[in-house]
Design a protein around this motif. Structure first.
Motif, PDB file in Angstrom:
ATOM      1  N   ARG A 365       8.552 -11.428  -8.069  1.00 31.41           N
ATOM      2  CA  ARG A 365       7.122 -11.121  -8.004  1.00 31.41           C
ATOM      3  C   ARG A 365       6.853  -9.636  -8.175  1.00 31.41           C
ATOM      4  NH1 ARG A 365       8.641 -15.530  -6.495  1.00 31.41           N
ATOM      5  NH2 ARG A 365       7.291 -17.370  -6.548  1.00 31.41           N
ATOM      6  N   ILE A 366       7.761  -8.814  -7.707  1.00 32.92           N
ATOM      7  CA  ILE A 366       7.603  -7.369  -7.902  1.00 32.92           C
ATOM      8  C   ILE A 366       7.678  -7.027  -9.383  1.00 32.92           C
ATOM      9  CG2 ILE A 366       8.710  -5.137  -7.521  1.00 32.92           C
ATOM     10  CD1 ILE A 366       9.471  -6.131  -4.725  1.00 32.92           C
ATOM     11  N   ARG A 367       8.582  -7.685 -10.110  1.00 30.91           N
ATOM     12  CA  ARG A 367       8.708  -7.424 -11.546  1.00 30.91           C
ATOM     13  C   ARG A 367       7.447  -7.825 -12.304  1.00 30.91           C
ATOM     14  NH1 ARG A 367      14.155  -9.105 -10.545  1.00 30.91           N
ATOM     15  NH2 ARG A 367      13.656 -11.272 -11.045  1.00 30.91           N
ATOM     16  N   GLU A 368       6.738  -8.817 -11.796  1.00 40.18           N
ATOM     17  CA  GLU A 368       5.504  -9.282 -12.441  1.00 40.18           C
ATOM     18  C   GLU A 368       4.268  -8.560 -11.933  1.00 40.18           C
ATOM     19  OE1 GLU A 368       5.537 -13.375 -11.473  1.00 40.18           O
ATOM     20  OE2 GLU A 368       7.220 -13.901 -12.810  1.00 40.18           O
ATOM     21  N   SER A 369       4.442  -7.688 -10.948  1.00 46.84           N
ATOM     22  CA  SER A 369       3.302  -7.036 -10.304  1.00 46.84           C
ATOM     23  C   SER A 369       2.593  -6.059 -11.236  1.00 46.84           C
ATOM     24  CB  SER A 369       3.783  -6.298  -9.052  1.00 46.84           C
ATOM     25  OG  SER A 369       2.715  -5.616  -8.425  1.00 46.84           O
ATOM     26  N   THR A 370       1.295  -5.919 -11.023  1.00 45.85           N
ATOM     27  CA  THR A 370       0.500  -4.983 -11.831  1.00 45.85           C
ATOM     28  C   THR A 370       0.651  -3.551 -11.347  1.00 45.85           C
ATOM     29  OG1 THR A 370      -1.442  -5.328 -10.409  1.00 45.85           O
ATOM     30  CG2 THR A 370      -1.207  -6.748 -12.347  1.00 45.85           C
ATOM     31  N   PHE A 371       1.137  -3.358 -10.121  1.00 49.04           N
ATOM     32  CA  PHE A 371       1.273  -2.015  -9.570  1.00 49.04           C
ATOM     33  C   PHE A 371       2.636  -1.447  -9.903  1.00 49.04           C
ATOM     34  CE2 PHE A 371       2.590   0.845  -6.069  1.00 49.04           C
ATOM     35  CZ  PHE A 371       1.604   1.817  -6.194  1.00 49.04           C
ATOM     36  N   ARG A 372       2.658  -0.202 -10.280  1.00 49.92           N
ATOM     37  CA  ARG A 372       3.913   0.479 -10.561  1.00 49.92           C
ATOM     38  C   ARG A 372       4.013   1.694  -9.658  1.00 49.92           C
ATOM     39  NH1 ARG A 372       4.802  -3.591 -12.014  1.00 49.92           N
ATOM     40  NH2 ARG A 372       5.337  -4.442 -14.048  1.00 49.92           N
ATOM     41  N   LYS A 373       4.950   1.636  -8.717  1.00 52.24           N
ATOM     42  CA  LYS A 373       5.115   2.720  -7.757  1.00 52.24           C
ATOM     43  C   LYS A 373       5.611   3.975  -8.465  1.00 52.24           C
ATOM     44  CE  LYS A 373       7.443   3.818  -3.421  1.00 52.24           C
ATOM     45  NZ  LYS A 373       8.355   3.319  -2.378  1.00 52.24           N
ATOM     46  N   PRO A 374       5.033   5.150  -8.160  1.00 50.46           N
ATOM     47  CA  PRO A 374       5.499   6.392  -8.767  1.00 50.46           C
ATOM     48  C   PRO A 374       6.977   6.618  -8.482  1.00 50.46           C
ATOM     49  CG  PRO A 374       3.421   6.731  -7.611  1.00 50.46           C
ATOM     50  CD  PRO A 374       3.897   5.357  -7.258  1.00 50.46           C
ATOM     51  N   GLN A 375       7.678   7.199  -9.431  1.00 51.01           N
ATOM     52  CA  GLN A 375       9.112   7.450  -9.271  1.00 51.01           C
ATOM     53  C   GLN A 375       9.336   8.697  -8.426  1.00 51.01           C
ATOM     54  OE1 GLN A 375      11.479   5.235 -10.404  1.00 51.01           O
ATOM     55  NE2 GLN A 375       9.610   4.051 -10.735  1.00 51.01           N
ATOM     56  N   THR A 376       8.867   8.630  -7.188  1.00 45.82           N
ATOM     57  CA  THR A 376       9.026   9.733  -6.243  1.00 45.82           C
ATOM     58  C   THR A 376       9.399   9.131  -4.904  1.00 45.82           C
ATOM     59  OG1 THR A 376       6.705   9.627  -5.602  1.00 45.82           O
ATOM     60  CG2 THR A 376       7.273  11.104  -7.423  1.00 45.82           C
ATOM     61  N   GLU A 377       9.539   9.974  -3.913  1.00 41.31           N
ATOM     62  CA  GLU A 377       9.926   9.476  -2.598  1.00 41.31           C
ATOM     63  C   GLU A 377       8.865   8.554  -2.032  1.00 41.31           C
ATOM     64  OE1 GLU A 377      11.748  11.173   1.568  1.00 41.31           O
ATOM     65  OE2 GLU A 377      10.809  12.532   0.143  1.00 41.31           O
ATOM     66  N   GLY A 378       7.621   8.786  -2.384  1.00 37.85           N
ATOM     67  CA  GLY A 378       6.575   7.833  -2.050  1.00 37.85           C
ATOM     68  C   GLY A 378       6.111   7.848  -0.621  1.00 37.85           C
ATOM     69  N   ILE A 379       5.712   9.001  -0.076  1.00 37.45           N
ATOM     70  CA  ILE A 379       5.220   9.029   1.287  1.00 37.45           C
ATOM     71  C   ILE A 379       3.774   9.489   1.345  1.00 37.45           C
ATOM     72  CG2 ILE A 379       7.496   9.458   2.258  1.00 37.45           C
ATOM     73  CD1 ILE A 379       6.700  12.376   2.619  1.00 37.45           C
TER      74      ILE A 379
END
Length: 387
Positions: A365-379
């Motif tokens: 489901r993550i692979r099909e998700s419309t959201f793409r998390k930034p390639q950073t540490e993410g805080i």
């Protein structure tokens, strides 16, 4: 140690909420000394609002190794709770994480193992455990006042969220951004309380989740789950985010009556004679045990987040047992994972769940998700504080 130098990771709504009461001296023995967030703007705002003495870090590991903190309160997005906790523990810091413990139990189990090996105090922000209503409910059940629990029923549908709420952030309502919907975002406290107050161990579960029902989102926002416990009891959990007005009613039935938590009240329908005993002796047709309706007095105390932080601090400074040990975060999460997995495979799920299978299904489901998390540490996104 006479005081704990505390650092907060993630300065969104929840992180700032914790900083507010900490800088007002509401928690004895704790001093806020540092904050971390990838956003320099948020860090500057934190310094302006909470004091120029605060050390600021855009990289969490820089804070963990800086020597300016003895413990950290992690207020990052859900997926980041375990990895941040593991890093902090490896640097010899005490850790308190916001709920949920994580998104999937396989990841949380790794965090728990790291905590056990560290020898540090590890807590989770299950602030509803400090709610006098649920504390009293647990007391009545643990003491045997209710007798053996036979059925649980929680309807928690007062989480109304409009489409505009989900549209306010690209990560909202997505598998890649949040890792789930109502179960992971709104319900972690109820899922924890469901098992914490009753002490019941689930044996198997069958659940039915609807995804994007009446809303344009990816994740579950309507859930009905049925669970069977090891002692033969059964339970039902119903939750949603589109009902208005909603309901919040938790009912626990036992051998000596039933207890209901609703509208801020605790009501005990108490049998004068245990049902098992009555059933063995009664020779009539339609009789029932005599029942008294009792409004249980509950002392209203201000607790919530501050209370859990104080409890965690007392464990560090004075060795007191934790009200909400971090290791226990896996229990409520396993319930929500089981509900999703049961829906995805359209079948019963046994406990403990197949963690590898759940992870596999989640990744699909993550692979099909419309959201793409930034390639950073993410805080930068304080998901845990914007429910």
């Amino acid at each position: 140690m006479e005081r704990i130098r505390l650092g907060i990771v993630g300065m969104g709504n929840m992180g700032c909420g914790h900083a507010d009461y900490l800088t007002k001296g509401a928690v004895k023995g704790v001093e806020l000394t540092a904050v971390a967030d990838q956003s320099r703007e948020k860090l500057n705002q934190a310094v302006s609002r909470f004091g120029e003495h605060l050390k600021t870090f855009t990289d969490t590991e820089d804070m963990y190794r800086s020597g300016t903190v003895d413990g950290v309160l992690i207020c990052t997005p859900h997926y980041d709770h375990p990895p941040e906790a593991i890093k902090a523990l490896k640097y010899g810091l005490h850790v308190l994480i916001e709920k949920p413990a994580g998104v999937y139990t396989k990841q949380v189990r790794e965090m728990n193992e790291a905590a056990a090996a560290s020898g540090k105090v590890f807590g989770i922000m299950y602030n509803q455990r400090s709610n006098p209503l649920y504390a009293k409910l647990r007391e009545l059940i643990v003491s045997g006042e209710l007798g053996e629990v036979r059925r649980t029923n929680w309807i928690i549908t007062n989480w109304y969220r409009s489409q505009s709420y989900y549209d306010s952030g690209g990560w909202r309502g997505t598998w890649a951004g949040e890792g789930g919907g109502v179960l992971i975002n709104q319900d972690p406290h109820q899922l924890d309380l469901w098992q914490w107050t009753t002490g019941l161990k689930p044996k198997r579960m069958r659940a039915f989740c609807s995804f994007g029902k009446y809303r344009n989102i990816e994740v579950e926002n309507d859930v009905t789950a049925y669970v069977e416990y090891e002692n033969g009891a059964t339970g039902v959990f119903v939750t949603s985010t589109f009902e208005s007005p909603g309901t919040n009613r938790f009912e626990v039935s036992g051998e000596r009556g039933k207890i209901v938590v609703e509208d801020g009240k605790l009501t005990f329908w108490r049998l004068r004679q245990p049902e098992t005993e009555f059933n063995a002796m009664y020779q009539g047709g339609f009789g029932q045990p005599e029942c008294w309706k009792i409004d249980i007095p509950v002392k209203q105390e201000e607790g919530q987040h501050r209370a859990i932080t104080q409890d965690w601090a007392d464990a560090i400074l004075h060795g007191k047992p934790l009200l909400a040990p971090g290791e226990e975060g896996i229990h409520g999460l396993m319930l929500s994972n089981a509900m999703l997995l049961s829906t995805w495979i359209n079948d019963w799920v046994d406990f403990p769940i197949d963690e590898d299978l759940f992870y596999e299904k989640l990744q699909e489901r993550i692979r099909e998700s419309t959201f793409r998390k930034p390639q950073t540490e993410g805080i930068t996104l304080d998901v845990s504080g914007t429910h």
